[in-house]
Design an enzyme around this catalytic site. Structure first.
Site, PDB file in Angstrom:
ATOM      1  N   CYS A 160      29.650 -14.326  72.406  1.00  0.00           N
ATOM      2  CA  CYS A 160      29.196 -13.263  71.518  1.00  0.00           C
ATOM      3  C   CYS A 160      30.129 -12.050  71.630  1.00  0.00           C
ATOM      4  O   CYS A 160      31.325 -12.180  71.394  1.00  0.00           O
ATOM      5  CB  CYS A 160      27.745 -12.921  71.832  1.00  0.00           C
ATOM      6  SG  CYS A 160      26.965 -11.798  70.670  1.00  0.00           S
ATOM      7  N   ASP A 217      26.015 -18.852  61.186  1.00  0.00           N
ATOM      8  CA  ASP A 217      26.038 -17.534  61.812  1.00  0.00           C
ATOM      9  C   ASP A 217      26.362 -16.493  60.738  1.00  0.00           C
ATOM     10  O   ASP A 217      27.506 -16.402  60.290  1.00  0.00           O
ATOM     11  CB  ASP A 217      27.096 -17.503  62.912  1.00  0.00           C
ATOM     12  CG  ASP A 217      27.152 -16.181  63.658  1.00  0.00           C
ATOM     13  OD1 ASP A 217      26.489 -15.218  63.221  1.00  0.00           O
ATOM     14  OD2 ASP A 217      27.856 -16.122  64.680  1.00  0.00           O
ATOM     15  N   HIS A 249      24.287 -18.194  65.331  1.00  0.00           N
ATOM     16  CA  HIS A 249      24.851 -17.350  66.379  1.00  0.00           C
ATOM     17  C   HIS A 249      24.086 -17.593  67.684  1.00  0.00           C
ATOM     18  O   HIS A 249      22.889 -17.815  67.683  1.00  0.00           O
ATOM     19  CB  HIS A 249      24.737 -15.877  65.986  1.00  0.00           C
ATOM     20  CG  HIS A 249      25.509 -14.967  66.880  1.00  0.00           C
ATOM     21  ND1 HIS A 249      26.870 -14.829  66.782  1.00  0.00           N
ATOM     22  CD2 HIS A 249      25.119 -14.167  67.898  1.00  0.00           C
ATOM     23  CE1 HIS A 249      27.295 -13.971  67.694  1.00  0.00           C
ATOM     24  NE2 HIS A 249      26.237 -13.556  68.387  1.00  0.00           N
TER      25      HIS A 249
END
Length: 281
Positions: A160, A217, A249
């Site tokens: 991330c 995502d 995500h």
């Protein structure tokens, strides 16, 4: 310096002086039990790692009794070095790596008490200077080498926001031999303390980079990711991008509802294959 030697550096200005116990409070949990990797056959623990202005609480895991293991710096999500990141370190150590995860946000807030991811982004992530992050990660490499990690087999892996930092660190530190970014954003808003996006310096990559992304995502545009890859390729750099069409995500984060077990396993296998391809392990 041994891992038991705690450097006598100042702690002034550091809010977190130890790592999170258990999991972050800032995201919903999936009903399934997260993966737990035991520490059998490993040396693991928390240390205070020296950086430019003090020490950062840092988790490490390495195979016991192995001389000069390859080093993987593990870069956290926005939620801190909690049990998920620690477990990733143990997974890597079980495969022969010396994995080290520094708490990069220790100066700014106690992430163990924060429950709102939007507040974390506004009050912590947006306030974290990239120059400090890059310096801390370089110090992490220094520390790992001082603990007899192999200076010639160095890699970085992150998730991330940490995936973004992987790109930036691979563009910054010439010692790295490989990099793996799980769903790391490559473009976005800049600021005085975060002046550069990964795409801006993609031509400066110092090592081959693997990017692992979810096709569902909405926060990261595939066009940006492929543009960064193209910019790197035009400069003779190696970037491989893999998309998992059914993943969103955070698909590797086994403690979150976003977890996709099949794609997480496939992406992890690709990550390890990438490290081994470039002689990291």
């Amino acid at each position: 310096m041994s891992m038991d030697d705690r450097p006598a550096l100042g702690r002034r200005g550091f809010v977190m002086t130890s790592l999170i116990t258990g999991f972050t409070l800032a995201t919903a949990r999936a009903e399934a039990a997260p993966i737990h990797t035991d520490a059998a056959g490993l040396d693991v623990g928390e240390v205070q790692m020296p950086v430019a202005d003090g020490t950062l609480p840092t988790y490490f895991a390495r195979p016991a009794g192995v001389a000069n293991p390859p080093v993987v710096v593990v870069v956290e999500e926005i939620f801190g070095v909690h049990e998920y990141i620690k477990d990733v370190c143990r997974r890597l150590a079980k495969l022969g790596y010396f994995a080290v995860a520094p708490e990069l946000y220790a100066r700014l807030a106690d992430l163990s008490k924060m429950t709102d991811p939007h507040e974390i982004i506004a009050k912590v992530i947006s306030k974290a200077p990239d120059a400090t992050m890059l310096s801390d990660l370089s110090h992490t490499v220094d520390w790992a080498i001082a603990q007899k990690g192999d200076a010639d087999r160095l890699a970085v892996l992150g998730f991330c926001r940490g995936g973004r930092d992987v790109w930036l660190f691979a563009e910054h530190d010439k010692r790295l031999k490989a990099a793996v970014a799980f769903y790391g954003p490559v473009a976005g808003t800049t600021s005085a303390i975060q002046p550069t996006n990964p795409i801006d310096r993609a031509a400066d990559l110092n090592c081959p980079l693997l990017g692992l992304y979810g096709g569902k995502d909405p926060s990261i545009h595939a066009s940006d990711v492929y543009a960064a890859q193209a910019k790197a390729a035009a400069a003779g750099k190696t970037v491989e991008i893999i998309y998992y069409p059914d993943a969103g995500h955070g698909f590797h984060a086994d403690y979150r509802p976003s977890y996709n077990a099949a794609d997480a396993a496939a992406a992890w296998a690709q990550a390890i294959a990438w490290l081994r391809k470039y002689d990291i392990g």
